[in-house]
Design a protein around this motif. Structure first.
Motif, PDB file in Angstrom:
ATOM      1  N   TYR A 219       0.708  -1.107   0.039  1.00  0.00           N
ATOM      2  CA  TYR A 219       0.015  -0.038   0.034  1.00  0.00           C
ATOM      3  C   TYR A 219       0.929   1.164   0.082  1.00  0.00           C
ATOM      4  N   ARG A 222       2.540   1.629  -3.582  1.00  0.00           N
ATOM      5  CA  ARG A 222       1.624   1.220  -4.486  1.00  0.00           C
ATOM      6  C   ARG A 222       1.866   1.789  -6.077  1.00  0.00           C
ATOM      7  N   THR A 252      -7.793  -6.875   6.146  1.00  0.00           N
ATOM      8  CA  THR A 252      -8.661  -5.726   5.511  1.00  0.00           C
ATOM      9  C   THR A 252      -9.784  -5.314   6.687  1.00  0.00           C
ATOM     10  N   LEU A 467      -5.716   2.294   3.997  1.00  0.00           N
ATOM     11  CA  LEU A 467      -5.457   0.826   3.956  1.00  0.00           C
ATOM     12  C   LEU A 467      -6.594  -0.176   3.350  1.00  0.00           C
ATOM     13  N   PHE A 469      -6.725  -2.332   1.040  1.00  0.00           N
ATOM     14  CA  PHE A 469      -6.122  -3.118   0.322  1.00  0.00           C
ATOM     15  C   PHE A 469      -6.748  -3.825  -1.043  1.00  0.00           C
ATOM     16  N   LEU A 472      -5.859  -2.294  -4.190  1.00  0.00           N
ATOM     17  CA  LEU A 472      -4.904  -1.984  -4.725  1.00  0.00           C
ATOM     18  C   LEU A 472      -4.564  -2.686  -6.117  1.00  0.00           C
TER      19      LEU A 472
END
Length: 724
Positions: A219, A222, A252, A467, A469, A472
């Protein structure tokens, strides 16, 4: 250059690279090298620029090079790395940050290789020397944390240490945390790859910590991880391990839950802020909307959505303290927030240390007289509801107690807490699983480090970042399945993170465009974010897919009312009324629509119906009284205002009662009511006058002469001053 100028120049370089503007990045990097006088990096910069110019020239000439993309990616990666190196060198001597301070301290100590430390640690561990082992673990942590770009030989030595089962698992955990913190300061491909090695470790604690560290690193960087194909390859290999997607999903969810920590600490839960009524302040005040809770845009979710939670682990989660604990929320943060001042916590690495009774802090504490303490520590090791950092805090705080008080506490602990911990071990771990428990505890340890460590301001607080995820690009192949996205979206929704939930619900709606439930939730999220037009569109779409949802019909009506379209709102309230004719909330809302349309007689019919069906609540008295005034039924209005004034009246009630008495030519009565309205507002005459001014058109319709209005207000001013 000052430290601030160095960081500003570095951020410009990274920004240009993130935007794929290599020329600008080279120019800014040239300025950083010149400004910091780190000319040893000039040759490398020249080499990168020359390579880029050759590549551009080759392209302009129309030649196709199959290696062009790889060359371009390598150029970007190398420029990032060069910028990192220049910045580190420029900050090395003067930066007061913990990272550089520790780095300077290590540089003046005798140089030891990782292999030498590894061999010495094995000897100390086999000899049972806990204090020496802990000291070596701190050395390993510090050396890895502040190391520069690892050479291949160094990476191999760290890997050997990480995978050596002859060492305590504590060492592997500390290596992972050191790699993670080092990567937070500067990206190093070798450190990242070592984390992937750790994520395949047989020890569950090391493996979980490594996976969390990998996700945060991906992250953080990224924009550049795609430049390293080794990372994508290692990630793909890791994904082949059963349970990988479930672990990503759990991590997550746990980071989403970590957002709640401060709310829990303050013993406050986020409340969904209801949409403010879009009516004029006048009507809102006249009929006391807060008391009526009319059917407009309430905060309740659709009860039908619960079907998802009935079949999942999210089903029975509530906001009560005990339920939050079961859910994995950080309910202990407030308890231990002030117990982090012991010498143990002066050492940075101890904040991320797994709890173990073999730590040297516990040496010589156990003998035949304090078996209870040993049992307590054994039980604490198993406790799922406390993170490692808090377990150390609890032990150190108990050690501060006088011996007799400690004995008494140990006895209570032995008889009560031990049983609870054992139950938690069996129940919580069986419900959430060992992996889930480790995930929760490590994230809570990280939370305490980034929030409470004395030097925490030297670090970028990862808990201020989304955050997310699942958004991403590199992780989407592994967490874009319907189950994962649905679970994460529902969790965002339940925790009132509507914008985050909306992003995923929109993705799911593209996959399943015929799901009315998805469009209901999209509408709800948009509504709670203040996008009423967007919410209305989504609700109307959901209504097309399923015209039988009463909840959607009411939402559509509420949106139209908030958007000042009472005529359209009335159509949908009538639809709902046909399905549920005796719903008082809807009857009140229908009355409001008529009121906004100035159809006061129809409004009165609705409010009288509500009063008849619910004669005990008196909710309809105020709208009946005001509609009676507006329709010239002044005696009827007087009767209702008399009942209202005998039953906890507010300033608006006295104001409205005053208007009624004035319309009935009772000027003294009107003046008395107006005076009470001002007094109940703590003699705030300007506020009273503002409310009074809104009603002047209605007073004129009631037959009050316009010239009388100013006279009445002056009479009231004298009355308040006591001169009349």
């Amino acid at each position: 250059m000052t430290l601030q100028e160095i960081n500003k120049a570095y951020n410009r370089i990274v920004g240009s690279l993130d935007s794929k503007e290599l020329k600008n990045a080279f120019d800014s990097l040239q300025a950083l090298i010149a400004g910091s006088r780190e000319y040893s990096f000039q040759d490398k910069l020249n080499e990168l620029q020359d390579t880029y110019k050759y590549m551009l020239r080759y392209r302009i000439e129309g030649a196709k090079d199959p290696m062009q993309e790889q060359i371009y990616n390598n150029l970007q990666a190398s420029t990032y790395e060069l910028a990192d190196s220049v910045r580190q060198k420029a900050l090395a001597i003067e930066s007061p940050l913990s990272y550089y301070s520790r780095r300077r301290n290590i540089s003046v100590q005798p140089p030891f290789t990782y292999e030498q430390i590894h061999n010495q640690l094995i000897l100390e561990y086999e000899a049972g020397k806990h204090r020496e082992c802990d000291a070596f673990n701190i050395s390993i942590f510090s050396k890895i944390w502040v190391s520069g770009f690892l050479k291949q030989e160094e990476a191999n030595e760290i890997r050997d240490m990480l995978l050596d089962e002859a060492l305590p698992f504590i060492t592997g955990c500390q290596i992972v945390s050191a790699l993670f913190l080092g990567l937070q300061e500067v990206f190093d491909k070798e450190k990242a790859l070592l984390l992937f090695d750790a994520a395949s470790h047989p020890n569950e604690e090391i493996k979980v910590r490594a996976l969390i560290s990998i996700l945060i690193t991906l992250y953080t960087y990224r924009k550049r991880t795609a430049l390293y194909p080794q990372i994508a390859n290692r990630l793909a290999a890791l994904a082949e391990v059963p349970g990988f997607t479930k672990a990503l999903r759990t991590i997550t969810l746990r980071f989403i839950l970590a957002r709640e920590t401060e709310k829990i600490t303050r013993k406050l839960q986020d409340e969904i802020i209801p949409e403010m009524m879009k009516l004029s302040p006048k009507i809102s005040n006249k009929i006391n909307l807060k008391d009526l809770t009319p059917e407009q845009l309430g905060e309740e979710m659709n009860p039908e959505w619960e079907s998802f939670f009935a079949d999942s682990n999210l089903g029975k989660k509530m906001e009560e303290f005990g339920e939050l604990q079961q859910e994995g929320a950080d309910v202990m943060h407030s308890t231990f927030i002030h117990l982090k001042n012991y010498p143990f916590f002066h050492e940075l690495s101890n904040w991320l240390l797994p709890f173990t009774i073999e730590h040297s802090s516990f040496d010589n504490q156990f003998n035949q007289d304090n078996e209870a303490e040993k049992q307590m520590l054994d039980s604490m090791t198993l406790a799922a509801f406390m993170c490692n950092s808090d377990k150390y805090s609890l032990y150190f705080s108990m050690m501060q107690l006088p011996k007799e008080a400690r004995k008494m506490m140990m006895h209570q602990f032995d008889s009560q807490a031990s049983e609870m911990i054992q139950q938690n071990k069996e129940e919580l771990i069986s419900k959430r699983g060992k992996q889930d428990t480790i995930i929760s505890q490590y994230i809570q340890d990280l939370y305490r480090f980034f929030k409470l460590y004395p030097g925490h301001l030297d670090f970028t607080d990862i808990f201020t970042l989304p955050l997310d995820f699942h958004n991403l690009e590199i992780l989407r192949p592994y967490i874009s399945d319907k189950e994962s996205l649905t679970t994460i979206a529902e969790y965002y929704l339940r925790k009132n993170y509507f914008c985050d939930a909306l992003t995923i619900f929109n993705q799911l709606a593209e996959i399943d465009p015929n799901s009315d439930i998805l469009f209901q939730k999209i509408g709800y999220c948009k509504q709670m974010e203040g996008d009423l037009n967007g919410a209305l569109d989504a609700y109307l779409h959901a209504d097309l897919l399923n015209s039988e949802s009463k909840w959607v019909i009411r939402r559509i009506a509420g949106c139209y009312r908030s958007l000042k379209q009472p005529e359209e709102a009335l159509k949908y309230y009538r639809r709902y009324e046909a399905l549920n004719p005796d719903n008082l909330s809807v009857q009140i809302s229908i009355g409001h629509c008529h009121l906004e349309l100035k159809d006061y007689n129809e409004a009165l019919k609705c409010f009288f119906k509500v009063d008849y069906l619910d004669s005990k609540s008196h909710k309809a008295w105020r709208p009946i009284a005001w509609c009676s005034f507006l329709t010239g039924k002044y005696d009827q209005a007087r009767n209702y205002y008399k009942k209202i004034l005998d039953n906890q009246p507010n300033a608006q009630d006295f104001l409205n009662a005053g208007h009624t008495e004035w319309a009935l030519q009772n000027i003294k009565g009107a003046l008395a009511h107006y005076q009470q309205a001002v007094q109940i507002e703590n003699i705030n005459f300007s506020k009273f006058q503002e409310q009074f001014g809104q009603d002047i058109p209605d007073l004129l319709i009631a037959g009050i002469e316009e010239t009388e209005v100013a006279l009445m207000l002056d009479q009231l001013r004298y009355k308040i001053e006591g001169a009349l």
